[in-house]
Design a protein around this motif. Sequence first.
Motif, PDB file in Angstrom:
ATOM      1  N   PHE A   1      79.453 -37.476   2.624  1.00  0.00           N
ATOM      2  CA  PHE A   1      80.356 -36.265   2.079  1.00  0.00           C
ATOM      3  C   PHE A   1      81.092 -36.739   0.963  1.00  0.00           C
ATOM      4  N   SER A   2      81.256 -35.957   0.047  1.00  0.00           N
ATOM      5  CA  SER A   2      82.296 -36.090  -1.213  1.00  0.00           C
ATOM      6  C   SER A   2      83.226 -35.226  -1.167  1.00  0.00           C
ATOM      7  N   GLY A   3      84.419 -35.369  -1.870  1.00  0.00           N
ATOM      8  CA  GLY A   3      85.626 -34.548  -1.873  1.00  0.00           C
ATOM      9  C   GLY A   3      86.522 -34.672  -2.933  1.00  0.00           C
ATOM     10  N   VAL A   4      87.474 -33.815  -3.115  1.00  0.00           N
ATOM     11  CA  VAL A   4      88.288 -34.048  -4.092  1.00  0.00           C
ATOM     12  C   VAL A   4      89.800 -34.101  -3.470  1.00  0.00           C
ATOM     13  N   GLY A   5      90.530 -35.008  -3.783  1.00  0.00           N
ATOM     14  CA  GLY A   5      91.873 -35.259  -3.477  1.00  0.00           C
ATOM     15  C   GLY A   5      92.801 -35.084  -4.490  1.00  0.00           C
TER      16      GLY A   5
ATOM     17  N   ALA B   1     101.383 -38.957  -1.704  1.00  0.00           N
ATOM     18  CA  ALA B   1     100.362 -38.843  -0.835  1.00  0.00           C
ATOM     19  C   ALA B   1      99.116 -37.901  -1.196  1.00  0.00           C
ATOM     20  N   ILE B   2      97.850 -37.944  -0.749  1.00  0.00           N
ATOM     21  CA  ILE B   2      96.837 -37.397  -1.110  1.00  0.00           C
ATOM     22  C   ILE B   2      96.463 -36.061  -0.241  1.00  0.00           C
ATOM     23  N   ARG B   3      96.051 -35.159  -0.741  1.00  0.00           N
ATOM     24  CA  ARG B   3      95.880 -33.844  -0.075  1.00  0.00           C
ATOM     25  C   ARG B   3      94.459 -33.631  -0.604  1.00  0.00           C
ATOM     26  N   ILE B   4      93.679 -33.106   0.573  1.00  0.00           N
ATOM     27  CA  ILE B   4      92.228 -32.753   0.403  1.00  0.00           C
ATOM     28  C   ILE B   4      92.145 -31.513  -0.173  1.00  0.00           C
ATOM     29  N   LYS B   5      91.492 -31.128  -1.300  1.00  0.00           N
ATOM     30  CA  LYS B   5      91.466 -30.159  -1.960  1.00  0.00           C
ATOM     31  C   LYS B   5      89.914 -29.397  -1.281  1.00  0.00           C
ATOM     32  N   ASP B   6      88.956 -30.116  -1.298  1.00  0.00           N
ATOM     33  CA  ASP B   6      87.699 -29.625  -0.791  1.00  0.00           C
ATOM     34  C   ASP B   6      86.763 -30.767  -0.403  1.00  0.00           C
ATOM     35  N   VAL B   7      85.782 -30.674   0.489  1.00  0.00           N
ATOM     36  CA  VAL B   7      84.700 -31.496   0.495  1.00  0.00           C
ATOM     37  C   VAL B   7      83.245 -30.841   0.545  1.00  0.00           C
ATOM     38  N   THR B   8      82.267 -31.590   0.534  1.00  0.00           N
ATOM     39  CA  THR B   8      81.053 -31.082   0.249  1.00  0.00           C
ATOM     40  C   THR B   8      79.999 -32.050   0.825  1.00  0.00           C
ATOM     41  N   GLN B   9      78.769 -31.511   1.234  1.00  0.00           N
ATOM     42  CA  GLN B   9      77.805 -32.446   1.746  1.00  0.00           C
ATOM     43  C   GLN B   9      76.722 -32.441   0.709  1.00  0.00           C
ATOM     44  N   ARG B  10      76.835 -31.470  -0.190  1.00  0.00           N
ATOM     45  CA  ARG B  10      75.709 -31.285  -1.134  1.00  0.00           C
ATOM     46  C   ARG B  10      75.855 -32.315  -2.384  1.00  0.00           C
ATOM     47  N   ASP B  11      74.691 -32.934  -2.723  1.00  0.00           N
ATOM     48  CA  ASP B  11      74.619 -34.063  -3.387  1.00  0.00           C
ATOM     49  C   ASP B  11      74.339 -33.524  -5.100  1.00  0.00           C
ATOM     50  N   PHE B  12      74.714 -34.252  -5.946  1.00  0.00           N
ATOM     51  CA  PHE B  12      74.424 -33.898  -7.276  1.00  0.00           C
ATOM     52  C   PHE B  12      73.457 -34.957  -7.873  1.00  0.00           C
ATOM     53  N   VAL B  13      72.121 -34.743  -7.914  1.00  0.00           N
ATOM     54  CA  VAL B  13      71.473 -35.718  -8.614  1.00  0.00           C
ATOM     55  C   VAL B  13      71.020 -35.290 -10.154  1.00  0.00           C
TER      56      VAL B  13
END
Length: 296
Positions: A173-177, A187-199
């Motif tokens: 997964f990748s995400g934005v903090g 501290a780091i707050r999770i904005k969103d996460v995704t499993q979708r790749d970007f090729v």
Amino acid sequence: MQDRKRSFSPGTSEIFWCRKCNLPLLSEDCSLCHSTGWRIPLSPPGDVRLCSRRGRDLLRELFLQNWGVEDFLDDRLILLNKIAGTDRRDQVILEGRHIATLWFDITVDRHRLDLEIAGAALLKERAKKNLVVCDDTILKGHIKGKWLAGDQIVSQPPSLEEGDSLVLRIGKFSGVGIVRRKYEAQAIRIKDVTQRDFVLSDRPTTLKDTILANEEHLKRLEREAIAGLRDYLSRSRLPVNISFSGGKDSLASLILARKLMPRIEVLFINTGLEFPETVEYVQKLCSDHKLRLHEI
Ligand SMILES: [Zn+2]
């Protein structure tokens, strides 16, 4: 009495992306390969345009500053979609995906880049800065809006700055903090996460191909506009001129009008607040095309 509460709501705004040609489309059908484009919804009001060379340089600078990498922008078409904000605010679209939001922060007098989830997927294996590697135990349950706990962080940047966007690498997964103050520390707050790749596509994108991919749609728009103008001109007995500000929209109007009236007179309202280059451009264009210019 006039209805003061009457409001204006913009229509839905969208563009399309031809995945086969890797090009943006204004309508669903690609004129190059005739496949159907993939719909990209745009945030309102939806004023999407190609990123200029200067805009690209600015994005390079910000990607480098924030995540230590910018070469993925090479030879790729970037679209900017203007959205509401206190000052400049644009969605940055790469290969049909909203990777970041570019905005001007008036409180610190500089441009900033907020990473979006597709941008995190793109930078997950590329980022050299502002990258946080997390333990995948954080993926359990609802994670949007959660704070990252110290024991869930495998590695993180040496210092955190308020408001910075961080790339989170969480296994597949990748995400934005986002860096936010929590009690006395950052501290780091999770904005969103995704499993979708970007090729990224191997196919280079050019402006010429973009125009060709949109050719049928543009020609259809031109035919409709000319038919509308012809109809108006056939009914009007008043003198006709074209209002030209030097911008892209009025340039398109001028070109269309000249198809029916090659010697049309041009009206330019010089507000006195124009850039000298704009005034010079308007005058030069009219002189090059031998058009009579009325500057007011
Ligand atoms: Zn295509």
